[in-house]
Scaffold this motif. Structure first.
Motif, PDB file in Angstrom:
ATOM      1  N   GLN A 128      60.019  31.124  13.064  1.00  0.00           N
ATOM      2  CA  GLN A 128      60.164  32.418  12.393  1.00  0.00           C
ATOM      3  C   GLN A 128      60.122  32.260  10.879  1.00  0.00           C
ATOM      4  O   GLN A 128      59.483  33.058  10.164  1.00  0.00           O
ATOM      5  N   LEU A 129      60.766  31.206  10.368  1.00  0.00           N
ATOM      6  CA  LEU A 129      60.752  30.972   8.925  1.00  0.00           C
ATOM      7  C   LEU A 129      59.336  30.693   8.437  1.00  0.00           C
ATOM      8  O   LEU A 129      58.922  31.198   7.378  1.00  0.00           O
ATOM      9  N   ILE A 130      58.587  29.905   9.182  1.00  0.00           N
ATOM     10  CA  ILE A 130      57.199  29.610   8.804  1.00  0.00           C
ATOM     11  C   ILE A 130      56.383  30.897   8.768  1.00  0.00           C
ATOM     12  O   ILE A 130      55.579  31.127   7.846  1.00  0.00           O
ATOM     13  N   GLN A 131      56.573  31.772   9.748  1.00  0.00           N
ATOM     14  CA  GLN A 131      55.863  33.056   9.757  1.00  0.00           C
ATOM     15  C   GLN A 131      56.248  33.906   8.549  1.00  0.00           C
ATOM     16  O   GLN A 131      55.385  34.545   7.919  1.00  0.00           O
ATOM     17  N   ASP A 132      57.534  33.916   8.211  1.00  0.00           N
ATOM     18  CA  ASP A 132      57.984  34.678   7.035  1.00  0.00           C
ATOM     19  C   ASP A 132      57.385  34.110   5.752  1.00  0.00           C
ATOM     20  O   ASP A 132      57.018  34.864   4.834  1.00  0.00           O
ATOM     21  N   LEU A 133      57.265  32.786   5.684  1.00  0.00           N
ATOM     22  CA  LEU A 133      56.660  32.164   4.508  1.00  0.00           C
ATOM     23  C   LEU A 133      55.171  32.501   4.415  1.00  0.00           C
ATOM     24  O   LEU A 133      54.637  32.721   3.315  1.00  0.00           O
ATOM     25  N   GLN A 134      54.490  32.531   5.547  1.00  0.00           N
ATOM     26  CA  GLN A 134      53.074  32.893   5.537  1.00  0.00           C
ATOM     27  C   GLN A 134      52.865  34.293   4.968  1.00  0.00           C
ATOM     28  O   GLN A 134      51.936  34.528   4.185  1.00  0.00           O
ATOM     29  N   VAL A 135      53.744  35.216   5.358  1.00  0.00           N
ATOM     30  CA  VAL A 135      53.663  36.583   4.825  1.00  0.00           C
ATOM     31  C   VAL A 135      53.927  36.573   3.320  1.00  0.00           C
ATOM     32  O   VAL A 135      53.221  37.234   2.540  1.00  0.00           O
ATOM     33  N   ALA A 136      54.931  35.800   2.904  1.00  0.00           N
ATOM     34  CA  ALA A 136      55.276  35.736   1.484  1.00  0.00           C
ATOM     35  C   ALA A 136      54.149  35.115   0.667  1.00  0.00           C
ATOM     36  O   ALA A 136      53.842  35.574  -0.446  1.00  0.00           O
ATOM     37  N   LEU A 146      53.722  30.564  -6.109  1.00  0.00           N
ATOM     38  CA  LEU A 146      52.860  29.537  -5.523  1.00  0.00           C
ATOM     39  C   LEU A 146      52.399  28.555  -6.593  1.00  0.00           C
ATOM     40  O   LEU A 146      52.328  27.342  -6.357  1.00  0.00           O
ATOM     41  N   ASP A 147      52.074  29.092  -7.771  1.00  0.00           N
ATOM     42  CA  ASP A 147      51.667  28.213  -8.878  1.00  0.00           C
ATOM     43  C   ASP A 147      52.811  27.280  -9.259  1.00  0.00           C
ATOM     44  O   ASP A 147      52.594  26.113  -9.607  1.00  0.00           O
ATOM     45  N   GLN A 148      54.024  27.789  -9.176  1.00  0.00           N
ATOM     46  CA  GLN A 148      55.205  26.967  -9.471  1.00  0.00           C
ATOM     47  C   GLN A 148      55.327  25.820  -8.467  1.00  0.00           C
ATOM     48  O   GLN A 148      55.625  24.688  -8.840  1.00  0.00           O
ATOM     49  N   LEU A 149      55.074  26.101  -7.197  1.00  0.00           N
ATOM     50  CA  LEU A 149      55.146  25.069  -6.152  1.00  0.00           C
ATOM     51  C   LEU A 149      54.006  24.060  -6.285  1.00  0.00           C
ATOM     52  O   LEU A 149      54.152  22.897  -5.906  1.00  0.00           O
ATOM     53  N   GLU A 160      50.323  24.166   1.969  1.00  0.00           N
ATOM     54  CA  GLU A 160      48.968  24.322   2.518  1.00  0.00           C
ATOM     55  C   GLU A 160      48.975  24.234   4.044  1.00  0.00           C
ATOM     56  O   GLU A 160      48.242  24.977   4.727  1.00  0.00           O
ATOM     57  N   LYS A 161      49.816  23.356   4.600  1.00  0.00           N
ATOM     58  CA  LYS A 161      49.911  23.269   6.061  1.00  0.00           C
ATOM     59  C   LYS A 161      50.457  24.567   6.650  1.00  0.00           C
ATOM     60  O   LYS A 161      50.006  25.021   7.704  1.00  0.00           O
ATOM     61  N   ILE A 162      51.423  25.169   5.962  1.00  0.00           N
ATOM     62  CA  ILE A 162      51.981  26.442   6.429  1.00  0.00           C
ATOM     63  C   ILE A 162      50.914  27.520   6.380  1.00  0.00           C
ATOM     64  O   ILE A 162      50.770  28.328   7.316  1.00  0.00           O
ATOM     65  N   GLN A 163      50.142  27.545   5.310  1.00  0.00           N
ATOM     66  CA  GLN A 163      49.074  28.536   5.180  1.00  0.00           C
ATOM     67  C   GLN A 163      48.016  28.362   6.261  1.00  0.00           C
ATOM     68  O   GLN A 163      47.376  29.330   6.684  1.00  0.00           O
ATOM     69  N   GLN A 164      47.836  27.113   6.721  1.00  0.00           N
ATOM     70  CA  GLN A 164      46.854  26.826   7.773  1.00  0.00           C
ATOM     71  C   GLN A 164      47.450  26.982   9.167  1.00  0.00           C
ATOM     72  O   GLN A 164      46.888  26.534  10.155  1.00  0.00           O
ATOM     73  N   ASP A 165      48.643  27.597   9.229  1.00  0.00           N
ATOM     74  CA  ASP A 165      49.305  27.910  10.501  1.00  0.00           C
ATOM     75  C   ASP A 165      49.737  26.639  11.245  1.00  0.00           C
ATOM     76  O   ASP A 165      49.357  26.400  12.392  1.00  0.00           O
TER      77      ASP A 165
END
Length: 491
Positions: A128-136, A146-149, A160-165
């Motif tokens: 669920q946290l990963i899904q919430d991060l993808q939305v964010a 994101l630039d800060q990270l 990037e792994k989170i963005q790639q599901d």
């Protein structure tokens, strides 16, 4: 009340303790239902914690599960000590904290490859946290975050792994793969607050929700006897990452323990962080009459001016105000024990050690064993080096006296732990009850009225007419059982 005088062995003891646990749980639930504990706290937090702890003890008896909670501050060498107990590198040795949430390590006979198991209730909050991060991440308003990270290359790889599901599977096999999973969890903890999200730490208080690593403990490989389940709990250090929730998480995991191992740093015995751990243990000690042990790590740093073994044991007993008796203090070097184990297993399996350029621990072994020169690395010298490091580590004493003894006497340890907790909680509630009666009597008879035992007795009868057990009688029965356990242990 059951017939405690008829106890003849462990089976009878187990039945009697389970009966008392059931009666205690019933009485505590009724106290909550009758709202008799509002003088302690408005939401009955302590009462619910007591009920959860006693239920846990009942299940541990059912499953003959010995749980040893391992605590310590960051850099005390807790992960290395656990690796030395298991006999292989299960937990990563890193300067950065790697235990984000408590992790169970279970001895699983015959399982050579470690398996990290996630139940559905353990996986769901992470998914669920990963899904919430993808939305964010997809929100244009968060682009600057994101630039800060992006400035942290390793951390952004996880982004990037989170963005790639990225998928969180229910079973992770192998040391490298388990390390990658732990890195993911730690990165999630660091990334979440940047996106104004929180890691769901509160959902990992229950022991049933924790990830569990199943692997054969090398030192038990030749044991054919079944002594029940042996489980270590690796806890986050309360000073890790400046996270205030970690202390509460540590205290919660202490409630599950049949016994506790405190890993202390020989070079930092008076540090503020170690003092925090001691304070947490003091709050917990009322539910454990004993079974608290200290591994004073990095004792190989002791020089001619340092505290020697006997002096150190006395010092730690005084430092903990008697919480840890000196006979339960073990000066050790987890690093030397770990290196000896790694080298021994490699030699047994392959007849040689890996190339030092490819495997980091090998060069450390050669240095500690005095084999810096390649010409000295003969079979005889390597085997002598393994034995020398094991002896220097002093790890055999706690391995035999704490870990193996806890496993071989598992049912006695579990019974003793259960009855200690029952006595502690019932005694506390008995004291709370008297306090409540006094307040009720004052309200009825006036502040200045004499309150004798007859008045309190009348209130007792009225308020507890729905209770089916007298808590004082329960405490006395538990004390009798504790003596029976002690008699069997010494037999």
């Amino acid at each position: 009340m059951s017939n405690i005088r008829g106890i003849t062995g462990l089976s009878d003891l187990k039945n009697e303790v389970q009966i008392l646990l059931s009666l205690g749980l019933k009485a505590l639930n009724q106290m909550i239902n009758l709202e008799l504990l509002v003088d302690l706290d408005q939401d009955n937090t302590f009462a619910y914690q007591a009920i959860a702890a006693l239920r846990s003890e009942y299940l541990k008896l059912e499953q003959q599960k010995t749980i040893i909670t391992v605590v310590g501050t960051m850099k005390a060498g807790k992960s290395t000590a656990i690796n030395a107990i298991v006999g292989r590198e299960i937990l990563p040795n890193r300067n950065a904290p790697m235990t984000a949430i408590p992790t169970l390590i279970k001895h699983y006979k015959g399982r050579q490859q470690p398996h990290l198991i996630l139940t559905d209730i353990a996986r769901e909050p992470i998914v669920q946290l990963i899904q919430d991060l993808q939305v964010a991440f997809a929100d244009p308003c968060h682009q600057h975050k994101l630039d800060q990270l992006r400035s942290d290359q390793d951390l952004f790889m996880t982004v990037e792994k989170i963005q790639q599901d990225i998928q969180v599977i229910d079973e992770v096999v192998g040391e490298v793969e388990i390390l990658e999973f732990m890195i993911l969890i730690n990165d999630l903890i660091r990334i979440s607050p940047v996106l104004d999200l929180e890691f769901p730490f509160d959902l990992y208080q229950d022991i049933e929700r924790l990830p569990i690593i199943e692997v054969e403990f090398i030192h038990f490989a030749d044991s054919d006897e079944f002594h029940g389940q042996l489980i270590l709990i690796d806890t986050p250090g309360p000073n890790e990452a400046g996270q205030p929730h970690l202390r509460a998480m540590l205290q919660q995991q202490l409630q599950h323990a049949s016994s506790v191992i405190v890993v202390m740093d020989y070079t930092q015995l008076k540090s503020e962080a170690d003092a925090q751990v001691r304070e947490d243990l003091k709050e917990f000690v009322n539910t454990m009459d004993h079974r608290i042990y200290a591994l004073v790590n990095k004792f190989d740093n002791c020089d001619r001016n340092g505290m020697k073994q006997d002096e150190l044991k006395t010092f730690v007993e005084g430092l903990t105000q008697g919480l840890i008796a000196k006979q339960y203090v073990y000066p050790i070097s987890a690093k030397l024990a770990y290196l000896a184990n790694q080298a021994k297993q490699s030699y047994l399996l392959h007849g040689t050690l890996p190339d030092a350029e490819n495997v980091a621990w090998v060069e450390d072994f050669y240095v500690e064993a005095g084999l810096r020169r390649v010409a000295h690395r003969t079979t005889e010298h390597i085997l002598d080096g393994i034995e020398d490091l094991w002896q220097q580590s002093k790890f055999k004493a706690p391995l035999d006296g704490v870990i193996k003894a806890s496993h071989q006497q598992s049912l006695l340890v579990i019974l003793d732990s259960a009855i200690d907790k029952l006595i502690s909680y019932v005694h506390t509630f008995n004291q709370m009850r008297v306090k409540k009666f006094s307040e009720l009597c004052k309200g009825i008879y006036g502040q200045g009225a004499a309150m004798n035992t007859d008045h309190i007795g009348v209130m007792t009868d009225r308020i507890f007419n729905k209770l089916q057990i007298d808590m004082s009688s329960l405490e006395k029965s538990a004390q009798l059982l504790k003596q029976s356990i002690a008699d069997l242990a010494s037999a």
